[in-house]
Design an enzyme around this catalytic site. Structure first.
Site, PDB file in Angstrom:
ATOM      1  CG  ASP A 122      55.004  78.244  56.009  1.00 15.63           C
ATOM      2  OD1 ASP A 122      54.210  77.621  56.745  1.00 15.63           O
ATOM      3  OD2 ASP A 122      54.960  79.479  55.871  1.00 15.63           O
ATOM      4  CD  GLU A 189      51.823  81.199  60.547  1.00 13.37           C
ATOM      5  OE1 GLU A 189      51.338  81.886  61.463  1.00 13.37           O
ATOM      6  OE2 GLU A 189      53.055  81.180  60.286  1.00 13.37           O
TER       7      GLU A 189
END
Length: 486
Positions: A122, A189
């Site tokens: 991400d 994250e």
């Protein structure tokens, strides 16, 4: 006669002092393993095209999870399957919360503790209004003038793609690890990793998995990082600071601004912040900060080497020097950063409430309770309510065993002239989630970058050189080969 005798004693002491400290300086030995330059030759054109394509998927983490475009995440996962057929055929793949990816490469000696390589795919959003400031579209994966452009080139699709490229290469070469290797890729994250890395760690913990070490993103190799060291220094996070939010609030009478009290709500909060900034937490050269200088001191010019070889004598001076710059001060103390102040709605009305929010990054050993106690005692105002929430620093991993040495060796095999040393990571990472299931957790991004590159990680014009990207792949190949020999 007495004066001459006194001077002789002083001179003798100075000679002994100089002899002792100089001897210590000359006896300092390098902590760097000799490089074994990598001989790996990969298909660079294919690897570059794969990375470029990976950057086009808008796998963006938003604070509001409902804003996630999960179709982009699905496309990215499908892309991985098409691009890395050997990995998907020969390794076991498990999906956690649909988008967390766990690959298990079964080794020939599964009785050994496994190692884990982790990254996240991400990325942070592009700040609204800054799109036109990008030289190339942030999701173009553009390849121009020796660089690859886009979100994730530094944080952290390079880790995911670098690891998979390395595994695909090794599988093609017929490599079989001696111990199990896990690849663990998170998908959230940037907003804490709760459904990604945290959930992965919890699942593996339930199965009794305990890693020898886990390696995540973190410090990089940077030039001119340490005074007195000419070579680039690669810093490996052996711990990461905790992150806490302190809220200072006060409720009292408001009233018209024409008749203010001597101490207003805004004034009291402002005074409290001023006291905290003036006082600050103690700065002590300890833990990972101390370890950093233990590793770089042997590589310093003689003047700096002399100081750090005798740091027990010069420690107070060293600490004062480090406290002068924000980057080095953060290495040795818990930091205080007021970030939000809230009070008032009308220019001529005293607010009945005032509050401030402070972000603190905690040193290992400083607990949330310690932080609250320090704030309360420092501001010394019983009418201000103080609340502190957050996480404490992660545990400190070893720098003396084969685990850290493997990272050093792999890095020096690729970056032959670099000095690889431990340090304290200021930012957060998924590594903290693996603390409970790993003997050691390390944080290292295997690229050589500038200080400007660091600012681009969450900013405008994030990009990386092709050379650095290829070297990252080679590092992951080397780390798997080096640990195979342990």
């Amino acid at each position: 006669m007495k004066k001459k005798k006194f001077l002789l004693i002083v001179l003798s002491l100075l000679v002994l002092f100089a002899g002792f400290t100089l001897t210590k300086s000359f006896l300092v030995s390098s902590k760097q393993p000799a490089p074994v330059p990598t001989s790996v030759v990969i298909n660079e054109e294919k690897a570059i095209q794969n990375f470029s394509k990976a950057l086009t998927y808008k796998t963006i983490s938003f604070q509001e999870r409902e804003k996630f475009d999960l179709k982009e995440f699905d496309k990215f996962i499908a892309f991985l399957k098409d691009s890395y057929p050997n990995v998907h055929e020969k390794l076991d793949l498990e999906m956690v919360n649909d988008y967390g990816l766990v690959f298990k490469w079964i080794g020939s000696q599964s009785n050994k503790k496994p190692i884990g390589l982790t990254s996240h795919y991400d990325v942070v959003p592009v700040l609204s209004g800054t799109e036109s400031n990008w030289e190339n579209d942030p999701f173009s994966g553009a390849i121009k003038d020796g660089f690859i452009w886009g979100r994730g080139t530094l944080d952290d699709k390079i880790g995911v793609i670098g690891i998979l490229e390395a595994a695909e290469y090794l599988l093609t070469e017929g490599f079989t690890p001696s111990r199990d290797i896990y690849f663990m890729f998170g998908f959230d994250e940037e907003i804490g990793g709760d459904l990604g890395a945290k959930a992965i760690a919890e699942k593996l913990k339930q199965r009794g998995i305990q890693f020898d070490f886990v390696l995540d993103e973190g410090g990089a190799i940077v030039e001119n990082m340490v005074p007195g060291v000419e070579q680039p220094v690669g810093v490996v996070g052996i711990s990461e600071k905790g992150s806490a939010t302190a809220t200072l609030s006060i409720i009292g009478s408001g009233g018209h601004s024409s008749q203010p009290k001597d101490r207003t709500n805004i004034g009291r909060i402002a005074s409290a912040i001023s006291k905290l900034e003036e006082t600050q937490f103690d700065g002590k050269l300890r833990g990972p900060g101390n370890d950093l200088f233990e590793f770089v001191a042997p590589e310093m010019n003689f003047g700096m080497k002399y100081v750090f070889a005798n740091k027990l004598l010069f420690k107070p001076i060293i600490e004062q020097i480090l406290l002068k710059e924000p980057a080095t001060a953060a290495l040795i103390r818990t930091t205080i950063a007021p970030t939000i102040f809230q009070a008032g709605e009308q220019y001529n009305a005293l607010p009945e409430e005032a509050s401030a929010i402070i972000n603190l990054r905690l040193m290992p050993g400083d607990s949330l309770e310690d932080v609250k106690e320090f704030i309360v005692n420092t501001i010394d105002d019983g009418e201000i309510t103080v609340t502190v929430t957050g996480t404490e620093a992660s545990s400190i991993s070893s720098t003396e065993g084969p685990q850290f040495e493997a990272i050093q060796q792999a890095a020096r095999n690729v970056y032959n002239d670099s000095i690889i040393a431990p340090y304290l990571m200021f930012a957060g990472s998924d590594a903290k989630h693996y603390d409970s299931i790993s003997d050691n957790t390390y944080r290292f991004l295997p690229v050589q970058i500038s200080s400007d590159d660091l600012n681009r990680m969450h900013g405008t014009n994030e990009h990386i050189s092709i050379k650095n990207y290829i070297n990252a792949i080679k590092f992951y190949i080397e780390i798997m080969k080096v640990t195979n020999q342990q």
